[in-house]
Design a protein around this motif. Structure first.
Motif, PDB file in Angstrom:
ATOM      1  N   ALA A  53       0.829  -1.204   0.000  1.00 48.08           N
ATOM      2  CA  ALA A  53       0.000   0.000   0.000  1.00 48.08           C
ATOM      3  C   ALA A  53       0.870   1.264   0.000  1.00 48.08           C
ATOM      4  O   ALA A  53       0.578   2.233  -0.702  1.00 48.08           O
ATOM      5  CB  ALA A  53      -0.930  -0.012   1.205  1.00 48.08           C
ATOM      6  N   HIS A  54       1.950   1.222   0.752  1.00 50.26           N
ATOM      7  CA  HIS A  54       2.806   2.401   0.882  1.00 50.26           C
ATOM      8  C   HIS A  54       3.466   2.765  -0.450  1.00 50.26           C
ATOM      9  O   HIS A  54       3.557   3.940  -0.812  1.00 50.26           O
ATOM     10  CB  HIS A  54       3.862   2.132   1.953  1.00 50.26           C
ATOM     11  CG  HIS A  54       5.034   3.053   1.916  1.00 50.26           C
ATOM     12  ND1 HIS A  54       4.976   4.365   2.332  1.00 50.26           N
ATOM     13  CD2 HIS A  54       6.317   2.855   1.496  1.00 50.26           C
ATOM     14  CE1 HIS A  54       6.165   4.925   2.184  1.00 50.26           C
ATOM     15  NE2 HIS A  54       6.993   4.047   1.670  1.00 50.26           N
ATOM     16  N   THR A  55       3.919   1.765  -1.197  1.00 53.33           N
ATOM     17  CA  THR A  55       4.535   2.058  -2.494  1.00 53.33           C
ATOM     18  C   THR A  55       3.490   2.627  -3.456  1.00 53.33           C
ATOM     19  O   THR A  55       3.808   3.449  -4.320  1.00 53.33           O
ATOM     20  CB  THR A  55       5.167   0.789  -3.094  1.00 53.33           C
ATOM     21  OG1 THR A  55       4.221  -0.292  -3.003  1.00 53.33           O
ATOM     22  CG2 THR A  55       6.426   0.385  -2.331  1.00 53.33           C
ATOM     23  N   ASN A 106       1.473   6.844   4.672  1.00 51.85           N
ATOM     24  CA  ASN A 106       2.602   7.754   4.712  1.00 51.85           C
ATOM     25  C   ASN A 106       3.639   7.124   5.643  1.00 51.85           C
ATOM     26  O   ASN A 106       3.293   6.449   6.603  1.00 51.85           O
ATOM     27  CB  ASN A 106       2.132   9.106   5.266  1.00 51.85           C
ATOM     28  CG  ASN A 106       3.239  10.155   5.288  1.00 51.85           C
ATOM     29  OD1 ASN A 106       4.347   9.912   4.802  1.00 51.85           O
ATOM     30  ND2 ASN A 106       2.940  11.301   5.854  1.00 51.85           N
ATOM     31  N   SER A 107       4.910   7.304   5.342  1.00 51.81           N
ATOM     32  CA  SER A 107       5.877   6.740   6.292  1.00 51.81           C
ATOM     33  C   SER A 107       6.736   7.827   6.889  1.00 51.81           C
ATOM     34  O   SER A 107       6.340   8.498   7.832  1.00 51.81           O
ATOM     35  CB  SER A 107       6.735   5.675   5.632  1.00 51.81           C
ATOM     36  OG  SER A 107       7.480   6.249   4.597  1.00 51.81           O
ATOM     37  N   TYR A 108       7.907   8.058   6.356  1.00 50.94           N
ATOM     38  CA  TYR A 108       8.811   8.992   7.019  1.00 50.94           C
ATOM     39  C   TYR A 108       8.774  10.363   6.370  1.00 50.94           C
ATOM     40  O   TYR A 108       9.629  11.190   6.591  1.00 50.94           O
ATOM     41  CB  TYR A 108      10.234   8.444   6.983  1.00 50.94           C
ATOM     42  CG  TYR A 108      10.473   7.659   5.736  1.00 50.94           C
ATOM     43  CD1 TYR A 108      10.395   6.266   5.770  1.00 50.94           C
ATOM     44  CD2 TYR A 108      10.695   8.290   4.535  1.00 50.94           C
ATOM     45  CE1 TYR A 108      10.581   5.532   4.611  1.00 50.94           C
ATOM     46  CE2 TYR A 108      10.870   7.554   3.396  1.00 50.94           C
ATOM     47  CZ  TYR A 108      10.822   6.182   3.422  1.00 50.94           C
ATOM     48  OH  TYR A 108      10.994   5.470   2.281  1.00 50.94           O
ATOM     49  N   TYR A 109       7.812  10.571   5.502  1.00 49.59           N
ATOM     50  CA  TYR A 109       7.777  11.842   4.802  1.00 49.59           C
ATOM     51  C   TYR A 109       7.012  12.832   5.654  1.00 49.59           C
ATOM     52  O   TYR A 109       5.844  13.131   5.407  1.00 49.59           O
ATOM     53  CB  TYR A 109       7.151  11.667   3.429  1.00 49.59           C
ATOM     54  CG  TYR A 109       7.816  10.565   2.637  1.00 49.59           C
ATOM     55  CD1 TYR A 109       9.055  10.790   2.026  1.00 49.59           C
ATOM     56  CD2 TYR A 109       7.239   9.309   2.534  1.00 49.59           C
ATOM     57  CE1 TYR A 109       9.682   9.766   1.321  1.00 49.59           C
ATOM     58  CE2 TYR A 109       7.860   8.289   1.830  1.00 49.59           C
ATOM     59  CZ  TYR A 109       9.082   8.524   1.225  1.00 49.59           C
ATOM     60  OH  TYR A 109       9.699   7.514   0.538  1.00 49.59           O
ATOM     61  N   ASN A 110       7.668  13.374   6.696  1.00 47.13           N
ATOM     62  CA  ASN A 110       6.983  14.227   7.656  1.00 47.13           C
ATOM     63  C   ASN A 110       6.354  15.439   7.003  1.00 47.13           C
ATOM     64  O   ASN A 110       5.333  15.936   7.445  1.00 47.13           O
ATOM     65  CB  ASN A 110       7.965  14.691   8.721  1.00 47.13           C
ATOM     66  CG  ASN A 110       8.408  13.532   9.587  1.00 47.13           C
ATOM     67  OD1 ASN A 110       7.571  12.796  10.096  1.00 47.13           O
ATOM     68  ND2 ASN A 110       9.710  13.358   9.741  1.00 47.13           N
ATOM     69  N   GLN A 121      13.199  -0.881  -3.649  1.00 43.39           N
ATOM     70  CA  GLN A 121      13.738  -0.938  -2.273  1.00 43.39           C
ATOM     71  C   GLN A 121      12.771  -1.665  -1.359  1.00 43.39           C
ATOM     72  O   GLN A 121      13.168  -2.464  -0.512  1.00 43.39           O
ATOM     73  CB  GLN A 121      13.967   0.479  -1.741  1.00 43.39           C
ATOM     74  CG  GLN A 121      15.112   1.212  -2.408  1.00 43.39           C
ATOM     75  CD  GLN A 121      15.309   2.592  -1.800  1.00 43.39           C
ATOM     76  OE1 GLN A 121      14.341   3.301  -1.538  1.00 43.39           O
ATOM     77  NE2 GLN A 121      16.555   2.975  -1.582  1.00 43.39           N
ATOM     78  N   HIS A 122      11.482  -1.365  -1.510  1.00 40.92           N
ATOM     79  CA  HIS A 122      10.502  -2.020  -0.639  1.00 40.92           C
ATOM     80  C   HIS A 122      10.345  -3.496  -0.981  1.00 40.92           C
ATOM     81  O   HIS A 122       9.959  -4.284  -0.122  1.00 40.92           O
ATOM     82  CB  HIS A 122       9.163  -1.274  -0.673  1.00 40.92           C
ATOM     83  CG  HIS A 122       9.153  -0.081   0.225  1.00 40.92           C
ATOM     84  ND1 HIS A 122       8.876  -0.172   1.569  1.00 40.92           N
ATOM     85  CD2 HIS A 122       9.434   1.226  -0.004  1.00 40.92           C
ATOM     86  CE1 HIS A 122       8.960   1.029   2.125  1.00 40.92           C
ATOM     87  NE2 HIS A 122       9.293   1.905   1.188  1.00 40.92           N
ATOM     88  N   GLN A 123      10.633  -3.903  -2.207  1.00 41.28           N
ATOM     89  CA  GLN A 123      10.631  -5.346  -2.522  1.00 41.28           C
ATOM     90  C   GLN A 123      11.672  -6.059  -1.650  1.00 41.28           C
ATOM     91  O   GLN A 123      11.430  -7.136  -1.114  1.00 41.28           O
ATOM     92  CB  GLN A 123      10.928  -5.567  -4.005  1.00 41.28           C
ATOM     93  CG  GLN A 123       9.767  -5.164  -4.905  1.00 41.28           C
ATOM     94  CD  GLN A 123      10.145  -5.110  -6.384  1.00 41.28           C
ATOM     95  OE1 GLN A 123      11.285  -5.379  -6.755  1.00 41.28           O
ATOM     96  NE2 GLN A 123       9.169  -4.749  -7.223  1.00 41.28           N
ATOM     97  N   HIS A 175      12.154   3.000  -8.322  1.00 43.55           N
ATOM     98  CA  HIS A 175      13.302   2.582  -7.512  1.00 43.55           C
ATOM     99  C   HIS A 175      12.887   2.422  -6.059  1.00 43.55           C
ATOM    100  O   HIS A 175      13.341   1.521  -5.356  1.00 43.55           O
ATOM    101  CB  HIS A 175      14.438   3.592  -7.661  1.00 43.55           C
ATOM    102  CG  HIS A 175      15.079   3.529  -9.006  1.00 43.55           C
ATOM    103  ND1 HIS A 175      16.108   2.672  -9.299  1.00 43.55           N
ATOM    104  CD2 HIS A 175      14.814   4.181 -10.163  1.00 43.55           C
ATOM    105  CE1 HIS A 175      16.462   2.809 -10.566  1.00 43.55           C
ATOM    106  NE2 HIS A 175      15.694   3.734 -11.117  1.00 43.55           N
ATOM    107  N   HIS A 176      12.029   3.332  -5.585  1.00 47.38           N
ATOM    108  CA  HIS A 176      11.481   3.231  -4.228  1.00 47.38           C
ATOM    109  C   HIS A 176      10.765   1.896  -4.070  1.00 47.38           C
ATOM    110  O   HIS A 176      10.942   1.190  -3.072  1.00 47.38           O
ATOM    111  CB  HIS A 176      10.519   4.411  -4.009  1.00 47.38           C
ATOM    112  CG  HIS A 176       9.782   4.373  -2.716  1.00 47.38           C
ATOM    113  ND1 HIS A 176       8.427   4.102  -2.661  1.00 47.38           N
ATOM    114  CD2 HIS A 176      10.191   4.558  -1.447  1.00 47.38           C
ATOM    115  CE1 HIS A 176       8.046   4.135  -1.392  1.00 47.38           C
ATOM    116  NE2 HIS A 176       9.078   4.422  -0.633  1.00 47.38           N
ATOM    117  N   GLU A 177       9.994   1.504  -5.051  1.00 50.59           N
ATOM    118  CA  GLU A 177       9.270   0.237  -4.941  1.00 50.59           C
ATOM    119  C   GLU A 177      10.236  -0.940  -4.910  1.00 50.59           C
ATOM    120  O   GLU A 177      10.024  -1.911  -4.171  1.00 50.59           O
ATOM    121  CB  GLU A 177       8.242   0.098  -6.078  1.00 50.59           C
ATOM    122  CG  GLU A 177       7.437  -1.188  -5.994  1.00 50.59           C
ATOM    123  CD  GLU A 177       5.943  -1.005  -6.218  1.00 50.59           C
ATOM    124  OE1 GLU A 177       5.487   0.147  -6.403  1.00 50.59           O
ATOM    125  OE2 GLU A 177       5.211  -2.016  -6.193  1.00 50.59           O
TER     126      GLU A 177
HETATM  127 FE   LIG Z   1       9.194   4.134   1.546  1.00 54.74          FE
END
Ligand SMILES: [Fe+3]
Ligand SMILES: [Fe+3]
Ligand SMILES: [Fe+3]
Ligand SMILES: [Fe+3]
Lengths: 353, 353, 353, 353
Positions: free
Chosen positions: D54-56, D84-88, D147-149, D143-145
């Motif tokens: 869900a986050h990706t 949302n994760s660390y994106y304050n 990383q989450h893989q 690329h973010h996705e």
């Molecule tokens: Fe992330």
């Protein structure tokens, strides 16, 4: 052989002199404290004053007196355990966060422990009984003790700040808030390969060596420290409520621990106060801001569009400056505003923060 | 009216006498301690000795001196906050687990606080200036102070036990381990309606009243306390490793906190030691076991096929006994073995544990 | 002998019938949940639905099937460890607060575990293969399963409440807030010796026996439950900000955990909401207040100048009432307002709270 | 203008292709999991698989779809908060350690969320509706996705390892333990100024730029990874019991957390086992050791008289090597022993650990 002995003798005499001065300085720092003040530990990173006094003594006992004499008898068999700190290789340690739970040995007993070790050290220095290597270790111990002098002050500040009665460590009156700060200028340095690390022949901590090369890209460094007034602008711009200035880890702590200002700052109505070793006093906007965490310093730098200097950059910038500043010996015990400076000069590089 | 005043006068004189004795007793208990010992707090439930001395004083200041005089000026405006404990209705309290972080007021300042309050209390008692209700509150304060005398001893025991140097509170030598205990017999009581609760005219705590009826089914109660030697059988039978003896909550704590014996017991090789107010000494199998948690007492009872007495059962059993035992005044400061008893007599109902 | 067997047969048939109904009821309670809902654990005291379903099955497997057959083979060797709960004597348990960390066995595997045990239980009941003692244990297991049915609902309520999406367990619409509550009257009981505890011949939990006498002083008990609207008066009078209503331990938790209203209540502007198994809905002032902690109930009683009934008082008051109320079977799954009552009658003694 | 559009079109087509492949790869990684496996969170640093999925997706919705269209309607108004994760800077986040408490949205709902976003992204790519800047952000999202893989696999490994049933993620059989490792040689590099950082034109993470100079003193780097067998020598030499190998902070954690071997290693009698994505298997002494903490790697290096390479040293050493290794695409999902190498060649620089 003769020469070696003469050299050891000369050095022993010199170190005996410094030993007396530095050991007395530690006692002087504790002298204005009540017995009770020397016992408590207000957070795990704080140590009681009497612990600092005993631990620095333990250093000399363990590393200078202890090793060379099979007949060595300690003044107390458990001091070795109680006053060891992070030297894991030397044996088990009493747990650091519990140092404030120990009422014994008493302050007076710690004093006797110090005297007892001092007598032996000085007696052996006097008869030139230490090897060169032992003298090196003894010299390191003096620098170690000076580090702990600094800790005595930072720790007692936390102890007094934690007490609703807000005692003052020093009765001396601070100079009144100044009315002026030198304007902040940026001093530029060229990129290239620099040498850093201690280069002389004298004493230095092992992490100050070896001398080595680093490549630095061009950088600029501010001509003086950030003032409390400048930092107040960050606070008033919502600095502690705006995640965009903070590293993620820092922001997490701001939220979790409810940070709103630097440690030791407090607000009453519209007036900001700062807790000092002289007690609570109104914040002087011209004094350098200090007791910032890394996260706060980094967030402030982001706020003003700058970044923190790297250690190597600071070392290069500071390398050629005269060592001049507001040190422990002056007993001001609080940072002071910078006087104005000549164009391109760096101020407050030593002592103030 | 005259009579009321005469009665108040008589009672004021009597209370003044008891006030002096009890207040002096508190100071006597603290007298053998070092200043440092009075400062530390080794767990949240322990309070520093100087806190006990100040808190009992705060009671008299707040509830006896404070209310009746609009011109009342405290010796220090923050003592009210620092030495309040669980009396939420009186105002905010300094957090209990942080009492050991306060180096100030010092031990000497607490002494001056006590003197200052004592002078006022005694002066007013002398001129019969308190109402009957104030005298009642003052009398309650004396019992309150006696409770805290008990806490001073239990708390300093924990403080000294937490210190690897294991200091002794009392220099007095305990009598040598006895060689005999009265055999344990069961004294039976009939079922039926009993009256319990305080029935006299004198002082009692509010939770000792009112006198009221309870229905008890037939029960038996042991003729003396369980001895350390008997409890050792439980340990040696694997008591602390066998869940079948324990309540679920108790077993959870045994596992989580690694219980292996009562607090203050320790084993070295095959020898059991007990930490006392007289320092470490070999465990006397004939002394009563004490410092058991509820869970340990309950598990032991299950182990021997009995159960703990209900509070009402104990009260019924103890009601007619002479109050005789090993009390604070005797300064033994440790439970002792029971002497032999006549058939059907209950021993050690007061003082030992 | 013949007669014993006939009795066992009759009882086996009867229990088989109840076994089917109760086991099916558990599955029915879980049927409206998503697979994901059965996995999570939102606090240590909550267990995942699939854990409840497996643990109640483990009971029958361990205590009914497991003991009597040396050839017994479990469906999975580790289920014994995973689904044991507080029965320490039966062996090691998987730590309770970590139940929500187990994705396996899956919901479907738990279903197969249930089927597998059900088949064996029913097959043996069918051929009357259990002893009387085993039938007793089986009957206890049915009551145990009904207790866990209740827990399935209270636990899933916490799970859904912890989710910002606030899912509803039941799609059924609750009846609209009622407009009426019976007036609260006090029903008086005389003092004296009463008998309490289970007195019949049928099933009862062990803590409901034995029948025994208690002495009660005269007391009165309210004719119905406290309503949400009445409790709101406590909140609006500052109940959660005034220590005078609270026990010291309770007040400590109010402060430490920031209590402001009962669990599941929330305020938006001036409107109070309550989270139910039917989702969020406006608080009905006429519904009984529930999910109060002991401390809240005690503080409320103090606020209105009453006290909580003792368990024995409640049992005496409820003893003669018909068992009639808002139970699980009605699937209202939420307390309802009391209808008006005749003078001196007690309402809502069963089911609502 | 025409050219810009043609370029965007080409890039849109190319990204649509990669988008399809990478998004499908994420789903393929989750495909072998049970629904339940996607829900749990076994430590604060682990996220549930469905959260990663869900986050990706949230990334693409928020940063690619969300900004440019005022009429944008989210599929669910709270997904923005939950995923949302660390994106304050983007707004409030659901607390990370509580991700495993959310049963909803379900796994199936997360699948629909992914489809819904995919349709919109692909439709807009198809009609070339994104600006160049949006395409850059979309590419970063791929690329973010990826990383989450990687995180999906490391996290599910922890989830399965925490379960006493020790499920296997992959049914594939690993190749049998190899019988050979290339001998470890040291490859030397000269000191001097090097350039590091990404130098090409294509995609790179922001912390891989800019290209910049560093000064390195002469260093050597090992020709292959440390093997499990070599690390075992450290363990068998008492590595986890000897403070002299460890940094003080590391030693503190060894003691506090009871470290005895790397995470995922366990010993039964004399046999070492390792938990892998293929389940438990005997430790292959020839496989590279992995899942070491910084402290363990550092202690091992001290043990063998070496030190860990600096990041810049590793980058310089790896810069000219062909990218060849044991990657996700190969589905081995476990490091493998290095084959023998030519003199002076570096092995296993990519993929294995
Ligand atoms: Fe992330
Ligand atoms: Fe030190
Ligand atoms: Fe008190
Ligand atoms: Fe149960």
């Amino acid at each position: 052989m003769e020469k070696e002995r003469a050299e050891r003798k000369r050095r022993s005499q010199q170190l005996a002199q410094r030993y007396r001065v530095i050991r007395k300085e530690t006692e002087a720092l504790a002298a204005s404290l009540e017995v009770e003040d020397q016992v408590v530990q207000t957070m795990p990173d704080v140590s009681p004053t009497k612990w600092h006094r005993a631990h620095t003594t333990w250093y000399f006992e363990t590393f200078v007196l202890g090793g060379d004499d099979p007949d060595y008898r300690p003044i107390h068999p458990q001091y070795r355990y109680l006053f060891n700190s992070y030297y894991n290789a030397v044996g088990k340690q009493f747990p650091r966060p519990r140092r404030g739970l120990l009422s014994r040995p008493t302050v007076a007993e710690v004093g006797r422990y110090r005297d007892w070790v001092d007598r032996q050290i000085l007696e052996r220095l006097d008869r030139c009984a230490f090897t060169t290597e032992q003298l090196d270790i003894l010299e390191l111990g003096l620098h170690h003790e000076q580090q702990h002098q600094e800790l005595i002050l930072t720790d007692i500040k936390h102890v007094f700040h934690s007490n609703p009665l807000h005692p003052a460590y020093s009765e001396t009156t601070l100079p009144p808030p100044g009315g002026e700060t030198a304007p902040l200028r940026w001093k530029a340095f060229e990129g290239g390969v620099y040498e850093i690390g201690y280069s002389g022949e004298g004493f230095h901590f092992d992490n100050e060596a070896p001398r080595h090369k680093v490549y630095l890209t061009p950088f600029s460094i501010a001509s003086r420290l950030v003032t409390a007034g400048e930092y107040l602008e960050f606070i008033e711009a919502g600095g502690y409520r705006r995640p965009e200035f903070w590293l993620a880890d820092g922001w997490e702590r701001v939220c979790r621990e409810g940070w709103e200002a630097p440690l030791y700052w407090s607000r009453e109505g519209k007036v900001w106060w700062i807790f000092t070793l002289h007690g609570l006093r109104p914040l002087d906007p011209y004094e350098p801001v200090c007791h910032l965490s890394y996260y706060e310093a980094e967030a402030y730098a982001t706020f003003v569009g700058a970044r923190l200097p790297r250690e190597a950059e600071w070392e290069v910038a500071a390398a050629d400056l005269p060592i001049r500043g507001n040190f422990l010996e002056d007993r001001l015990l609080h940072p002071t505003a910078s006087s104005s400076a000549k164009e391109g000069e760096l101020l407050q590089c030593f002592g103030d923060a």
